[in-house]
Design a protein around this motif. Structure first.
Motif, mmCIF file in Angstrom:
data_model
loop_
_atom_site.group_PDB
_atom_site.id
_atom_site.type_symbol
_atom_site.label_atom_id
_atom_site.label_comp_id
_atom_site.label_asym_id
_atom_site.label_seq_id
_atom_site.Cartn_x
_atom_site.Cartn_y
_atom_site.Cartn_z
ATOM 1 N N ARG A 50 53.472 16.161 33.264
ATOM 2 C CA ARG A 50 53.962 16.893 34.444
ATOM 3 C C ARG A 50 54.953 17.936 33.960
ATOM 4 O O ARG A 50 55.947 17.607 33.313
ATOM 5 C CB ARG A 50 54.611 15.953 35.451
ATOM 6 C CG ARG A 50 55.088 16.679 36.722
ATOM 7 C CD ARG A 50 55.473 15.690 37.797
ATOM 8 N NE ARG A 50 56.040 16.344 38.967
ATOM 9 C CZ ARG A 50 55.328 16.937 39.921
ATOM 10 N NH1 ARG A 50 54.011 16.960 39.831
ATOM 11 N NH2 ARG A 50 55.917 17.509 40.959
ATOM 12 N N GLN A 59 55.651 22.651 33.753
ATOM 13 C CA GLN A 59 55.442 24.003 34.256
ATOM 14 C C GLN A 59 54.282 24.664 33.521
ATOM 15 O O GLN A 59 54.227 24.660 32.293
ATOM 16 C CB GLN A 59 56.710 24.838 34.055
ATOM 17 C CG GLN A 59 56.707 26.146 34.814
ATOM 18 C CD GLN A 59 56.782 25.943 36.320
ATOM 19 O OE1 GLN A 59 57.493 25.064 36.802
ATOM 20 N NE2 GLN A 59 56.054 26.768 37.065
ATOM 21 N N LEU A 60 53.353 25.207 34.291
ATOM 22 C CA LEU A 60 52.234 25.931 33.704
ATOM 23 C C LEU A 60 52.728 27.274 33.195
ATOM 24 O O LEU A 60 53.288 28.066 33.954
ATOM 25 C CB LEU A 60 51.145 26.132 34.754
ATOM 26 C CG LEU A 60 49.862 26.828 34.304
ATOM 27 C CD1 LEU A 60 49.103 25.949 33.323
ATOM 28 C CD2 LEU A 60 48.989 27.136 35.515
ATOM 29 N N PHE A 104 44.137 25.138 37.813
ATOM 30 C CA PHE A 104 45.573 24.874 37.857
ATOM 31 C C PHE A 104 46.377 26.124 38.211
ATOM 32 O O PHE A 104 47.565 26.040 38.485
ATOM 33 C CB PHE A 104 46.057 24.331 36.510
ATOM 34 C CG PHE A 104 45.503 22.979 36.166
ATOM 35 C CD1 PHE A 104 46.009 21.827 36.755
ATOM 36 C CD2 PHE A 104 44.469 22.853 35.258
ATOM 37 C CE1 PHE A 104 45.498 20.577 36.447
ATOM 38 C CE2 PHE A 104 43.947 21.608 34.940
ATOM 39 C CZ PHE A 104 44.459 20.469 35.535
ATOM 40 N N ALA A 136 48.454 26.425 41.550
ATOM 41 C CA ALA A 136 49.575 25.510 41.796
ATOM 42 C C ALA A 136 50.901 26.265 41.751
ATOM 43 O O ALA A 136 51.094 27.187 40.967
ATOM 44 C CB ALA A 136 49.574 24.394 40.761
ATOM 45 N N VAL A 144 53.238 21.029 37.644
ATOM 46 C CA VAL A 144 51.834 20.658 37.683
ATOM 47 C C VAL A 144 51.658 19.293 37.013
ATOM 48 O O VAL A 144 52.243 19.028 35.967
ATOM 49 C CB VAL A 144 50.972 21.707 36.935
ATOM 50 C CG1 VAL A 144 49.520 21.258 36.860
ATOM 51 C CG2 VAL A 144 51.083 23.054 37.621
ATOM 52 N N THR A 145 50.852 18.429 37.638
ATOM 53 C CA THR A 145 50.510 17.150 37.028
ATOM 54 C C THR A 145 49.093 17.236 36.471
ATOM 55 O O THR A 145 48.164 17.602 37.195
ATOM 56 C CB THR A 145 50.592 15.993 38.029
ATOM 57 O OG1 THR A 145 51.948 15.873 38.498
ATOM 58 C CG2 THR A 145 50.190 14.667 37.380
ATOM 59 N N PRO A 159 42.504 17.656 36.745
ATOM 60 C CA PRO A 159 43.353 17.695 37.940
ATOM 61 C C PRO A 159 43.409 16.375 38.692
ATOM 62 O O PRO A 159 44.315 16.163 39.499
ATOM 63 C CB PRO A 159 42.699 18.788 38.796
ATOM 64 C CG PRO A 159 41.272 18.812 38.358
ATOM 65 C CD PRO A 159 41.292 18.479 36.906
#
Length: 203
Positions: free
Chosen positions: A6, A8-9, A36, A39, A43-44, A62
């Protein structure tokens, strides 16, 4: 084993995402990395940590359902992580499970990296191991009511919102949808996004 991340993208490529978790950037290979992109905030990603003598890779999904199906697929002789990733990129979990149970070899061989012999092994090895998977009932051959596959328009509406979040315009998406409608049967949101992005990248 790393079961999920989990964070940050920070970057998206055609084959993977980069996820920052407590200052560390993890490269995670995904069936459709762009899913993703819509989002906001953390992000998980549900992951499978693949370790061999000469490599260490993370594969991400996802949903836990995709993660579970990926792990089932790599148990089949002849299917490695890359091929399993291609399978999930080419068909939704519901479609893959349904094809295995119904022994639909013609559908399975259309998936990336799957020939007739591998499709037969998938059916032989997995057919009796997917009861209840994602709401699929082996005794009826149907998905539970709340797990029905989306129709074209509703799936595209969701995929379209995700693509708009990536910066594509309405006119670009309208042109892509015209092409998709001609060549695509009912597909999941993830598959529609992936195919749309392929067309957008191709120009």
């Amino acid at each position: 084993m790393i079961d999920f991340l989990r964070g940050q993208l920070v970057h998206i490529e055609n084959e993977y995402i980069v996820l920052e978790v407590q200052g560390i950037g993890f490269r995670v290979f995904c069936p459709n990395p762009f899913v993703f992109g819509k989002a906001e905030g953390p992000v998980t990603v549900f992951t499978h940590h693949h370790v061999r003598e000469d490599t260490m890779l993370l594969f991400g999904f996802p949903t836990q359902e995709e993660q579970r199906l990926f792990r089932k697929l790599i148990e089949v002789s002849g299917i490695g992580p890359r091929v399993a990733l291609g399978i999930l990129g080419g068909g939704s979990p519901e479609q893959v499970v349904s094809a295995i149970y119904q022994e639909n070899i013609s559908f399975l061989v259309k998936l990336p990296g799957i020939g007739k012999k591998t499709a037969q092994r998938m059916i032989l090895d997995l057919k009796d191991k997917l009861d209840g998977f994602g709401g699929y009932e082996l005794n009826t051959g149907l998905f539970a009511a709340n797990e029905t596959q989306p129709d074209d328009d509703s799936a595209w509406a969701e995929a379209r919102e995700g693509l708009k979040a990536l910066g594509y315009t309405d006119s670009e998406l309208d042109k892509v949808w015209l092409k998709l409608k001609e060549t695509t049967a009912a597909e999941s949101v993830d598959v529609l996004m992936k195919r749309a992005l392929q067309l957008l990248f191709a120009g």
